[in-house]
Scaffold this motif. Sequence first.
Motif, PDB file in Angstrom:
ATOM      1  N   VAL A 167       0.813  -1.222   0.000  1.00 59.40           N
ATOM      2  CA  VAL A 167       0.000   0.000   0.000  1.00 59.40           C
ATOM      3  C   VAL A 167       0.844   1.269   0.000  1.00 59.40           C
ATOM      4  CG1 VAL A 167      -1.911  -1.107   1.197  1.00 59.40           C
ATOM      5  CG2 VAL A 167      -0.200   0.124   2.515  1.00 59.40           C
ATOM      6  N   THR A 168       2.134   1.141   0.104  1.00 61.61           N
ATOM      7  CA  THR A 168       3.007   2.305   0.273  1.00 61.61           C
ATOM      8  C   THR A 168       2.737   3.396  -0.751  1.00 61.61           C
ATOM      9  OG1 THR A 168       4.734   0.919   1.234  1.00 61.61           O
ATOM     10  CG2 THR A 168       5.391   3.096   0.451  1.00 61.61           C
ATOM     11  N   ILE A 169       2.699   3.058  -2.014  1.00 67.86           N
ATOM     12  CA  ILE A 169       2.527   4.080  -3.055  1.00 67.86           C
ATOM     13  C   ILE A 169       1.208   4.814  -2.888  1.00 67.86           C
ATOM     14  CG2 ILE A 169       1.570   2.526  -4.834  1.00 67.86           C
ATOM     15  CD1 ILE A 169       4.013   5.386  -5.528  1.00 67.86           C
ATOM     16  N   ILE A 170       0.139   4.085  -2.631  1.00 65.45           N
ATOM     17  CA  ILE A 170      -1.183   4.713  -2.492  1.00 65.45           C
ATOM     18  C   ILE A 170      -1.261   5.510  -1.203  1.00 65.45           C
ATOM     19  CG2 ILE A 170      -3.678   4.322  -2.334  1.00 65.45           C
ATOM     20  CD1 ILE A 170      -2.476   3.710  -5.120  1.00 65.45           C
ATOM     21  N   SER A 171      -0.871   4.905  -0.089  1.00 64.66           N
ATOM     22  CA  SER A 171      -1.007   5.592   1.197  1.00 64.66           C
ATOM     23  C   SER A 171      -0.153   6.851   1.257  1.00 64.66           C
ATOM     24  CB  SER A 171      -0.681   4.655   2.361  1.00 64.66           C
ATOM     25  OG  SER A 171       0.665   4.230   2.317  1.00 64.66           O
ATOM     26  N   CYS A 172       1.079   6.784   0.784  1.00 64.42           N
ATOM     27  CA  CYS A 172       1.957   7.960   0.830  1.00 64.42           C
ATOM     28  C   CYS A 172       1.492   9.057  -0.124  1.00 64.42           C
ATOM     29  CB  CYS A 172       3.396   7.564   0.517  1.00 64.42           C
ATOM     30  SG  CYS A 172       4.191   6.605   1.825  1.00 64.42           S
ATOM     31  N   CYS A 173       1.064   8.671  -1.311  1.00 71.35           N
ATOM     32  CA  CYS A 173       0.632   9.672  -2.292  1.00 71.35           C
ATOM     33  C   CYS A 173      -0.691  10.331  -1.916  1.00 71.35           C
ATOM     34  CB  CYS A 173       0.542   9.058  -3.676  1.00 71.35           C
ATOM     35  SG  CYS A 173       2.140   8.610  -4.378  1.00 71.35           S
ATOM     36  N   GLU A 174      -1.587   9.581  -1.275  1.00 72.51           N
ATOM     37  CA  GLU A 174      -2.866  10.170  -0.886  1.00 72.51           C
ATOM     38  C   GLU A 174      -2.693  11.313   0.109  1.00 72.51           C
ATOM     39  OE1 GLU A 174      -6.123   6.582  -1.559  1.00 72.51           O
ATOM     40  OE2 GLU A 174      -5.556   7.102   0.490  1.00 72.51           O
ATOM     41  N   ILE A 175      -1.655  11.245   0.932  1.00 73.60           N
ATOM     42  CA  ILE A 175      -1.441  12.312   1.919  1.00 73.60           C
ATOM     43  C   ILE A 175      -0.182  13.122   1.623  1.00 73.60           C
ATOM     44  CG2 ILE A 175      -2.741  11.143   3.739  1.00 73.60           C
ATOM     45  CD1 ILE A 175      -0.028  10.300   4.976  1.00 73.60           C
ATOM     46  N   CYS A 176       0.444  12.871   0.490  1.00 74.45           N
ATOM     47  CA  CYS A 176       1.647  13.597   0.070  1.00 74.45           C
ATOM     48  C   CYS A 176       2.754  13.453   1.115  1.00 74.45           C
ATOM     49  CB  CYS A 176       1.318  15.066  -0.189  1.00 74.45           C
ATOM     50  SG  CYS A 176       2.026  15.673  -1.705  1.00 74.45           S
ATOM     51  N   TYR A 177       2.851  12.273   1.710  1.00 77.20           N
ATOM     52  CA  TYR A 177       3.844  12.001   2.750  1.00 77.20           C
ATOM     53  C   TYR A 177       5.251  12.053   2.165  1.00 77.20           C
ATOM     54  CZ  TYR A 177       6.351   9.464   6.406  1.00 77.20           C
ATOM     55  OH  TYR A 177       7.236   9.100   7.382  1.00 77.20           O
ATOM     56  N   LYS A 178       6.129  12.811   2.808  1.00 80.58           N
ATOM     57  CA  LYS A 178       7.521  12.978   2.358  1.00 80.58           C
ATOM     58  C   LYS A 178       7.589  13.369   0.882  1.00 80.58           C
ATOM     59  CE  LYS A 178       9.805  10.115   5.777  1.00 80.58           C
ATOM     60  NZ  LYS A 178      10.756   9.023   6.018  1.00 80.58           N
ATOM     61  N   ASN A 179       6.628  14.167   0.461  1.00 80.71           N
ATOM     62  CA  ASN A 179       6.530  14.675  -0.914  1.00 80.71           C
ATOM     63  C   ASN A 179       6.302  13.578  -1.961  1.00 80.71           C
ATOM     64  OD1 ASN A 179       6.288  16.961  -2.522  1.00 80.71           O
ATOM     65  ND2 ASN A 179       8.404  16.845  -3.174  1.00 80.71           N
ATOM     66  N   TYR A 180       5.813  12.421  -1.543  1.00 82.43           N
ATOM     67  CA  TYR A 180       5.378  11.405  -2.512  1.00 82.43           C
ATOM     68  C   TYR A 180       4.132  11.942  -3.198  1.00 82.43           C
ATOM     69  CZ  TYR A 180       8.271   7.526  -0.767  1.00 82.43           C
ATOM     70  OH  TYR A 180       9.304   6.695  -0.431  1.00 82.43           O
ATOM     71  N   HIS A 181       4.026  11.719  -4.483  1.00 80.80           N
ATOM     72  CA  HIS A 181       2.828  12.134  -5.200  1.00 80.80           C
ATOM     73  C   HIS A 181       2.624  11.227  -6.410  1.00 80.80           C
ATOM     74  CE1 HIS A 181       6.193  14.584  -6.727  1.00 80.80           C
ATOM     75  NE2 HIS A 181       5.674  14.318  -7.904  1.00 80.80           N
ATOM     76  N   PHE A 182       1.380  11.199  -6.870  1.00 84.03           N
ATOM     77  CA  PHE A 182       1.046  10.397  -8.033  1.00 84.03           C
ATOM     78  C   PHE A 182       1.629  11.045  -9.288  1.00 84.03           C
ATOM     79  CE2 PHE A 182      -2.605   9.521  -5.142  1.00 84.03           C
ATOM     80  CZ  PHE A 182      -2.418   8.155  -5.004  1.00 84.03           C
ATOM     81  N   ASN A 183       2.140  10.210 -10.194  1.00 86.72           N
ATOM     82  CA  ASN A 183       2.560  10.733 -11.488  1.00 86.72           C
ATOM     83  C   ASN A 183       1.459  10.440 -12.503  1.00 86.72           C
ATOM     84  OD1 ASN A 183       2.932   8.082 -12.580  1.00 86.72           O
ATOM     85  ND2 ASN A 183       5.017   8.000 -11.810  1.00 86.72           N
ATOM     86  N   ILE A 184       1.645  10.871 -13.707  1.00 90.46           N
ATOM     87  CA  ILE A 184       0.584  10.733 -14.721  1.00 90.46           C
ATOM     88  C   ILE A 184       0.285   9.261 -15.022  1.00 90.46           C
ATOM     89  CG2 ILE A 184       2.050  10.892 -16.771  1.00 90.46           C
ATOM     90  CD1 ILE A 184      -1.370  12.603 -16.271  1.00 90.46           C
ATOM     91  N   GLU A 185       1.290   8.397 -14.966  1.00 91.82           N
ATOM     92  CA  GLU A 185       1.056   6.968 -15.185  1.00 91.82           C
ATOM     93  C   GLU A 185       0.185   6.393 -14.074  1.00 91.82           C
ATOM     94  OE1 GLU A 185       3.433   2.713 -15.634  1.00 91.82           O
ATOM     95  OE2 GLU A 185       4.584   4.564 -15.504  1.00 91.82           O
ATOM     96  N   HIS A 186       0.499   6.751 -12.830  1.00 89.33           N
ATOM     97  CA  HIS A 186      -0.343   6.304 -11.708  1.00 89.33           C
ATOM     98  C   HIS A 186      -1.785   6.748 -11.916  1.00 89.33           C
ATOM     99  CE1 HIS A 186       3.461   6.797  -9.030  1.00 89.33           C
ATOM    100  NE2 HIS A 186       3.367   5.529  -9.400  1.00 89.33           N
ATOM    101  N   LEU A 187      -1.954   8.043 -12.216  1.00 84.54           N
ATOM    102  CA  LEU A 187      -3.309   8.592 -12.364  1.00 84.54           C
ATOM    103  C   LEU A 187      -4.058   7.938 -13.512  1.00 84.54           C
ATOM    104  CD1 LEU A 187      -2.634  12.374 -11.682  1.00 84.54           C
ATOM    105  CD2 LEU A 187      -3.576  10.651 -10.115  1.00 84.54           C
ATOM    106  N   ASN A 188      -3.365   7.656 -14.585  1.00 81.97           N
ATOM    107  CA  ASN A 188      -3.997   7.002 -15.728  1.00 81.97           C
ATOM    108  C   ASN A 188      -4.499   5.607 -15.342  1.00 81.97           C
ATOM    109  OD1 ASN A 188      -4.793   6.936 -18.468  1.00 81.97           O
ATOM    110  ND2 ASN A 188      -2.949   5.794 -18.993  1.00 81.97           N
ATOM    111  N   LYS A 189      -3.660   4.853 -14.649  1.00 79.84           N
ATOM    112  CA  LYS A 189      -4.052   3.505 -14.212  1.00 79.84           C
ATOM    113  C   LYS A 189      -5.166   3.561 -13.170  1.00 79.84           C
ATOM    114  CE  LYS A 189       0.399   1.300 -15.116  1.00 79.84           C
ATOM    115  NZ  LYS A 189       1.594   0.674 -14.496  1.00 79.84           N
ATOM    116  N   ILE A 190      -5.049   4.476 -12.222  1.00 84.77           N
ATOM    117  CA  ILE A 190      -6.073   4.601 -11.178  1.00 84.77           C
ATOM    118  C   ILE A 190      -7.414   5.007 -11.775  1.00 84.77           C
ATOM    119  CG2 ILE A 190      -6.754   5.902  -9.121  1.00 84.77           C
ATOM    120  CD1 ILE A 190      -3.723   6.005  -8.414  1.00 84.77           C
ATOM    121  N   SER A 191      -7.402   5.930 -12.725  1.00 83.24           N
ATOM    122  CA  SER A 191      -8.667   6.342 -13.348  1.00 83.24           C
ATOM    123  C   SER A 191      -9.308   5.169 -14.082  1.00 83.24           C
ATOM    124  CB  SER A 191      -8.467   7.531 -14.281  1.00 83.24           C
ATOM    125  OG  SER A 191      -7.776   7.173 -15.445  1.00 83.24           O
ATOM    126  N   TYR A 192      -8.491   4.334 -14.702  1.00 80.97           N
ATOM    127  CA  TYR A 192      -9.017   3.152 -15.399  1.00 80.97           C
ATOM    128  C   TYR A 192      -9.612   2.166 -14.394  1.00 80.97           C
ATOM    129  CZ  TYR A 192      -9.243  -1.075 -18.178  1.00 80.97           C
ATOM    130  OH  TYR A 192      -9.684  -2.211 -18.803  1.00 80.97           O
TER     131      TYR A 192
END
Length: 84
Positions: free
Chosen positions: A46-71
């Motif tokens: 869950v690291t990628i999702i949990s960290c990006c959802e709260i911008c923990y340590k400046n983790y954030h979703f990139n366009i590839e993540h967003l494209n896959k998540i939207s699908y």
Amino acid sequence: MKNIDNLDDNFTQNLYILIGKNVKKIRQEKGISQLALSHAIGYKSVTIISCCEICYKNYHFNIEHLNKISYVLDVPICDFFKPL
């Protein structure tokens, strides 16, 4: 044309925070766990999702993540950019 010198220092960071909040909100509305979403987009934890959802340590979703998540969530990618 606008000059980027007039942008708030937190302009991009605020966008990442908004996107994270929207991913979390939509994911929860769909009843999907962080782990299930992580697996669905090709990650083992869950690291990628949990960290990006709260911008923990400046983790954030990139366009590839967003494209896959939207699908996976079956929502238009633009929904992640809408003001809350």
